[in-house]
Every structure is written in C-alpha cells, then in structure tokens.
Design an enzyme around this catalytic site. Structure first.
Site, PDB file in Angstrom:
ATOM      1  N   GLY A  98      65.912 -24.170  20.986  1.00 11.06           N
ATOM      2  CA  GLY A  98      66.172 -25.332  21.851  1.00 11.06           C
ATOM      3  C   GLY A  98      66.751 -24.901  23.186  1.00 11.06           C
ATOM      4  N   GLU A 128      61.772 -22.630  23.083  1.00 10.06           N
ATOM      5  CA  GLU A 128      61.735 -24.038  23.499  1.00 10.06           C
ATOM      6  C   GLU A 128      60.342 -24.615  23.208  1.00 10.06           C
ATOM      7  OE1 GLU A 128      63.761 -26.594  24.762  1.00 10.06           O
ATOM      8  OE2 GLU A 128      61.837 -27.635  24.608  1.00 10.06           O
ATOM      9  N   HIS A 133      83.555 -28.570  57.167  1.00 10.06           N
ATOM     10  CA  HIS A 133      82.815 -27.337  57.427  1.00 10.06           C
ATOM     11  C   HIS A 133      83.768 -26.154  57.347  1.00 10.06           C
ATOM     12  CE1 HIS A 133      79.890 -24.598  59.163  1.00 10.06           C
ATOM     13  NE2 HIS A 133      80.863 -24.152  59.940  1.00 10.06           N
TER      14      HIS A 133
HETATM   15  P1  NAI Z   1      69.003 -31.377  24.481  1.00  7.32           P
HETATM   16  O1  NAI Z   1      68.329 -32.635  24.111  1.00  7.32           O
HETATM   17  O2  NAI Z   1      69.596 -31.207  25.824  1.00  7.32           O
HETATM   18  O3  NAI Z   1      67.982 -30.151  24.285  1.00  7.32           O
HETATM   19  C1  NAI Z   1      67.346 -29.863  23.071  1.00  7.32           C
HETATM   20  C2  NAI Z   1      66.106 -29.029  23.370  1.00  7.32           C
HETATM   21  O4  NAI Z   1      65.569 -28.547  22.140  1.00  7.32           O
HETATM   22  C3  NAI Z   1      64.995 -29.820  24.041  1.00  7.32           C
HETATM   23  O5  NAI Z   1      64.575 -29.118  25.189  1.00  7.32           O
HETATM   24  C4  NAI Z   1      63.902 -29.874  22.987  1.00  7.32           C
HETATM   25  O6  NAI Z   1      62.607 -29.873  23.511  1.00  7.32           O
HETATM   26  C5  NAI Z   1      64.166 -28.612  22.192  1.00  7.32           C
HETATM   27  N1  NAI Z   1      63.688 -28.640  20.813  1.00  7.32           N
HETATM   28  C6  NAI Z   1      63.762 -29.674  19.944  1.00  7.32           C
HETATM   29  N2  NAI Z   1      63.248 -29.306  18.743  1.00  7.32           N
HETATM   30  C7  NAI Z   1      62.862 -28.012  18.865  1.00  7.32           C
HETATM   31  C8  NAI Z   1      62.270 -27.054  17.975  1.00  7.32           C
HETATM   32  N3  NAI Z   1      62.016 -27.358  16.698  1.00  7.32           N
HETATM   33  N4  NAI Z   1      61.987 -25.807  18.450  1.00  7.32           N
HETATM   34  C9  NAI Z   1      62.275 -25.487  19.738  1.00  7.32           C
HETATM   35  N5  NAI Z   1      62.821 -26.354  20.613  1.00  7.32           N
HETATM   36  C10 NAI Z   1      63.141 -27.592  20.184  1.00  7.32           C
HETATM   37  O7  NAI Z   1      70.080 -31.147  23.331  1.00  7.32           O
HETATM   38  P2  NAI Z   1      71.309 -30.137  23.230  1.00  7.32           P
HETATM   39  O8  NAI Z   1      71.140 -28.991  24.155  1.00  7.32           O
HETATM   40  O9  NAI Z   1      71.438 -29.861  21.779  1.00  7.32           O
HETATM   41  O10 NAI Z   1      72.516 -31.006  23.739  1.00  7.32           O
HETATM   42  C11 NAI Z   1      72.874 -32.216  23.045  1.00  7.32           C
HETATM   43  C12 NAI Z   1      73.490 -33.239  23.949  1.00  7.32           C
HETATM   44  O11 NAI Z   1      74.760 -32.815  24.399  1.00  7.32           O
HETATM   45  C13 NAI Z   1      72.627 -33.503  25.161  1.00  7.32           C
HETATM   46  O12 NAI Z   1      72.368 -34.872  25.231  1.00  7.32           O
HETATM   47  C14 NAI Z   1      73.456 -33.052  26.315  1.00  7.32           C
HETATM   48  O13 NAI Z   1      73.341 -33.924  27.416  1.00  7.32           O
HETATM   49  C15 NAI Z   1      74.882 -33.031  25.779  1.00  7.32           C
HETATM   50  N6  NAI Z   1      75.576 -31.904  26.401  1.00  7.32           N
HETATM   51  C16 NAI Z   1      75.955 -31.981  27.700  1.00  7.32           C
HETATM   52  C17 NAI Z   1      76.530 -30.902  28.327  1.00  7.32           C
HETATM   53  C18 NAI Z   1      76.889 -30.995  29.750  1.00  7.32           C
HETATM   54  O14 NAI Z   1      76.966 -32.078  30.289  1.00  7.32           O
HETATM   55  N7  NAI Z   1      77.097 -29.883  30.431  1.00  7.32           N
HETATM   56  C19 NAI Z   1      76.794 -29.664  27.619  1.00  7.32           C
HETATM   57  C20 NAI Z   1      76.329 -29.680  26.282  1.00  7.32           C
HETATM   58  C21 NAI Z   1      75.758 -30.774  25.703  1.00  7.32           C
END
Ligand code: NAI
Length: 449
Positions: A178, A201, A436
C-alpha cells in the site's frame, strides 16, 4: 446527568470535550486506552517524531553541501524510538491536563451505549451507569487488514502502523503493501536510515488521492533514493517473509525482514452498542449530516468513525461543529478546504480539487504552476531539492486547489486553505503581502503567472 457524553478521546473527542467544558457544559469523556487516540499515540505524532530524527540524520549526512562537515554521523535506533515514546507521553499528559483545566470528567474504560429515552442516553462503563442529554461518538478507526492468503501464518513478520512503531530493532529490509500516506511516511523513515524498502501499490500511482503529477515526482525522488516501487501490483499471497504479487499477468516475489500492511483504515463502529439505539451507518461509517448529527436525536458523531475524511484536523473541526451547535452558535461542516499533508522528505501538501477530481466533477479549471526553485528561500535551504507549486482556479477566478511538493509545504499550505474557504479570487489574493524571503512566496509567484 451530563450535558454531553463523549466516547473516545482522540482529536475529535478531546477537542470537543475541551471546547464544551470551556463553554461550561458538564462533560464526561470515556477512553479505553490513552487520551489522544490514534493520532497522538500511534499515528501523526509518533511518525512525525521518527521522521524528524530521520531528517536530522539525512541533513547531517549531507551537511557538506552547506559547508558543514560532520564526522562519524550515525544514529541509535533505540534512542530514536525512546525519544518518540517520551514525546508521546508528554503530549498525552498535556491532553489530560487540558481536560482537567476545562472540568471534563474522564473515565478510563470501555463505554457501551445501552439505551435512549426521551430524556437521556444511557451509557454503561466499568459496571456503572451514566446518563447524558447528548452523546458524541468519536471512536475513530482501525487499520484495515485485507484477506491475503498466508497473512495469518506470517506471525509478527507482518505489521500495521501500530506494531511498526514499537520495533526494538531496525529491520534490514521492509516490504510495504500500500503506497498511500501511511505507506509512504514509513517508506521515507526507513529509507532514510538505510533499510531496503519496497513499496507494492495496486493503483497506477502512489498517493492515489493526490495530484498525480506531484505523486509521480515524489516517487521519482524516492526511486533515486533507492526505494523499489511496484505499481499496478496486486498482492496475492504472503509466504513467511515473501510477498507474492501479480503485475502485468505475471507473479513476482519480494522478500522483507518485515512486512507493513498500509492499505487503508476502517471506521470503528462495532462492539459498543450503536445498534442498541439504532444509529445508521453509511459506507462503513456513521452517517451524519453537515451538523454532525446522526439519525438519532441528540446523538452526534465526529472524526474517523464517520469514515470519509480520516484526518486528525478534520476530526477536531467536526467536534467543534458539534459543540458550537450545542451551545447556540449555528455551524456547518464542509470539506472543500481540508488540507492534507504527506510528511515525507520532501513534504507534499494539498488542499481542494486535483486536476483529476476537477475533471471527474465536471469543473472547468485552469492550472498555474511553478517550480519551487523560483523561491529564493527554497534555493537557499534546499540546495538541489525538487519542488513544484500548482494552483487550480475555476472560471470565476477562484482558487479551488493548491498542491505543493517541497519543504516546508506542510507549514505554508494553510493560507491557501483560507483562500479556498473564503472563495477568494486570484485578484484578491494578489493583494496579500507575503514576508520575504519565505518559501510561501512561491504561492504568490504562481498566482501572478
Ligand atoms: P490510504 O488509503 O492512504 O492508502 C492505501 C493504499 O493502499 C492505496 O493507495 C491503495 O490503492 C493501496 N492498496 C489497497 N489494497 C492494496 C493491495 N491489496 N495491494 C497493494 N496496494 C493496495 O491508506 P493508509 O496509507 O493506510 O492511511 C489510512 C488513513 O490514515 C488515510 O485516510 C490517511 O489520510 C490517514 N493518514 C493521514 C496521515 C497524514 O495526514 N499525514 C498520515 C497517516 C495516515
């Protein structure tokens, strides 16, 4: 009887509690783990602490570019993790003291919603009953672990964002399933400290919700730093330390000392009695309106449990909307100007429409873009670093999206959120004077194009 009962002490729950206490509501908050929720204990804060150690290490390694020479640059993984734990403890204590300052009663335990009558909502916790006029549900989300053959047999080789934060030793290699926000932040940390990182991914690009041009730039930067990316790759099996995935009709395999699953999170809606009062769900989260009301009177929900904008700052704002409405100030939640940041190095920050979503939503738009090298401050501090600023406007000349890659994108995006929230046009923005030299000036330069 409390004016407001809150279940969950994360950024939705504790901010709502603080605001409500401040406005003299009697507030009771239940938390089964540590105050601060996922964000403070196993999300935003611990990862930013680790990433700052990694950035400091990288800066020291490359200090010669700036005429500074450091010998024997090295790091101590245990100390990096210990520092992270210390910061988390300190901030959790800070949240606890805010609760005290605002007269919020906090009970440690697992709350269960028992029933709702015309007068109150009844909650049970630690074998005691509690009654509230209003209930706010902020139970958050948990890592989604998909059904992958062999995953359950892989034992502690497979980690989620929770377990990876507490590794005692640096893994020599890490396979990340992911390439979303969580995946890329851990990829960045481990790549910086020398672990061999592979990202698998499923989609054609990492960071699927971001502007694809900027995501491709980030991937390119990290490819050059040594991360192996497999895009359009679907994981089909885990066999011990091996991850097998399907790509272009062939099965490939990579091996990692550890495997991180970061394929999204799911709203935490089970096991605390939502069904006892008939709270309706929508796409896996609690269904709410723009005042964060559920279908049940006097019952509200805020944060990840609503299932659509899984960000700490969204959660806090949603909690504020609930409290404002309860205390006589009408308020509505909207999502057009919610920023998002990926804390990689360089950072990626964004707000509003991407080119992709604008097309999907049938919005006619114009794009202005400029490399960050047009900012003197950026060049002074990020020698050789790549960066780009993109601004999208609609037909009326209003700013509808801003996307930045480059440091410190996280610190400069908020001004553009204000522009979108206030529906400012380019000509209104052009009158704003920026200090600036700052990297933020790139926004001003871009909107003058
Ligand atoms: P995400 O939804 O951002 O990314 C998950 C990724 O995994 C996607 O690109 C998807 O296509 C991929 N994926 C899904 N199934 C898969 C598979 N079987 N094989 C390969 N790839 C696959 O979810 P993530 O990174 O787990 O984050 C979860 C939540 O936490 C998100 O909604 C995010 O916004 C939030 N978060 C926010 C942060 C920030 O604001 N900096 C930091 C960490 C998390």
């Amino acid at each position: 009887m409390f004016d407001l009962i809150i279940i969950g002490g994360g950024p939705a729950g504790y901010v709502a509690a603080e605001r409500a206490g401040h406005k003299d509501l009697s507030v009771l908050l239940f938390e089964k783990n540590m105050m601060g929720g996922v964000c403070l204990n196993e999300g935003c804060i611990p990862t930013k602490t680790l990433l700052y150690s990694a950035k400091t290490y990288e800066n020291a390694l490359h200090a010669d570019k700036y005429g500074v020479f450091a010998e024997n640059v090295h790091f101590d993984f245990e100390k990096i993790v210990a520092r992270k734990n210390k910061i988390v403890r300190k901030l959790v204590a800070g949240v606890n003291s805010k609760m005290q300052q605002n007269n919020v009663t906090v009970i440690k335990g697992e709350a269960i919603i028992e029933k709702r009558t015309a007068e109150s909502i009844e909650i049970q916790c630690n074998n005691e009953k509690y009654f509230g006029k209003n209930l706010l549900i902020c139970t958050g989300s948990q890592a989604f672990v998909p059904q992958i053959e062999g995953l359950n047999e892989a034992g502690d080789t497979v980690l989620t964002n929770r377990e990876i934060l507490n590794l005692k030793q640096q893994p020599q290699s890490l396979v990340i399933i992911g390439g979303g926000v969580i995946g890329m932040e851990f990829a960045s940390f481990y790549n910086s400290i020398g672990t061999e990182v592979t990202v698998i991914e499923m989609l054609p690009e990492i960071l699927g919700n971001n502007d694809s041009e900027i995501s491709a730039m980030l991937r390119d930067i990290y490819s050059k730093k040594g991360i192996n990316f497999h895009l359009n790759a679907k994981v089909v099996r885990i066999d011990g330390n091996k991850v097998l995935f399907e790509k272009a009709d062939a099965i490939e395999c990579v091996e990692g000392e550890k495997i991180l699953i970061s394929v999204g999170r799911r709203a935490a809606t089970d096991g605390f009695g939502l069904e006892n009062i008939g709270v309706e769900l929508f796409k896996g989260g609690i269904k709410v309106d723009e005042k964060m009301r559920t279908n049940v009177e006097n019952v509200f929900a805020a944060g990840d449990v609503t299932g659509f904008s899984l960000l700490a700052h969204t959660a806090s704002r949603e909690g504020e909307v609930v409290v404002n409405n309860l205390t006589g100030k009408e308020d509505f939640m909207h999502y057009e100007a919610i920023p998002s940041v990926v804390y990689t190095n360089p950072e990626v920050a964004a707000v509003g429409q991407t080119e992709e979503t604008a097309k999907e939503n049938g919005i006619e738009y114009e794009v202005k873009k400029l490399p960050l090298a047009y900012s003197g401050r950026f060049v002074a501090e990020n020698e050789g670093g790549a960066g780009l600023c993109k601004v999208l406007t609609n037909k009326r000349g209003e700013i509808i999206g801003v996307h930045i890659i480059g440091n410190p994108a996280s610190e400069i995006i908020f001004g553009t959120c204000m522009a979108i929230e206030q529906k400012l046009t380019l000509s209104q923005w052009q009158k704003v004077v920026f200090p600036h030299p700052t990297v933020a000036e790139i926004i001003k330069e871009t909107i003058f194009l």
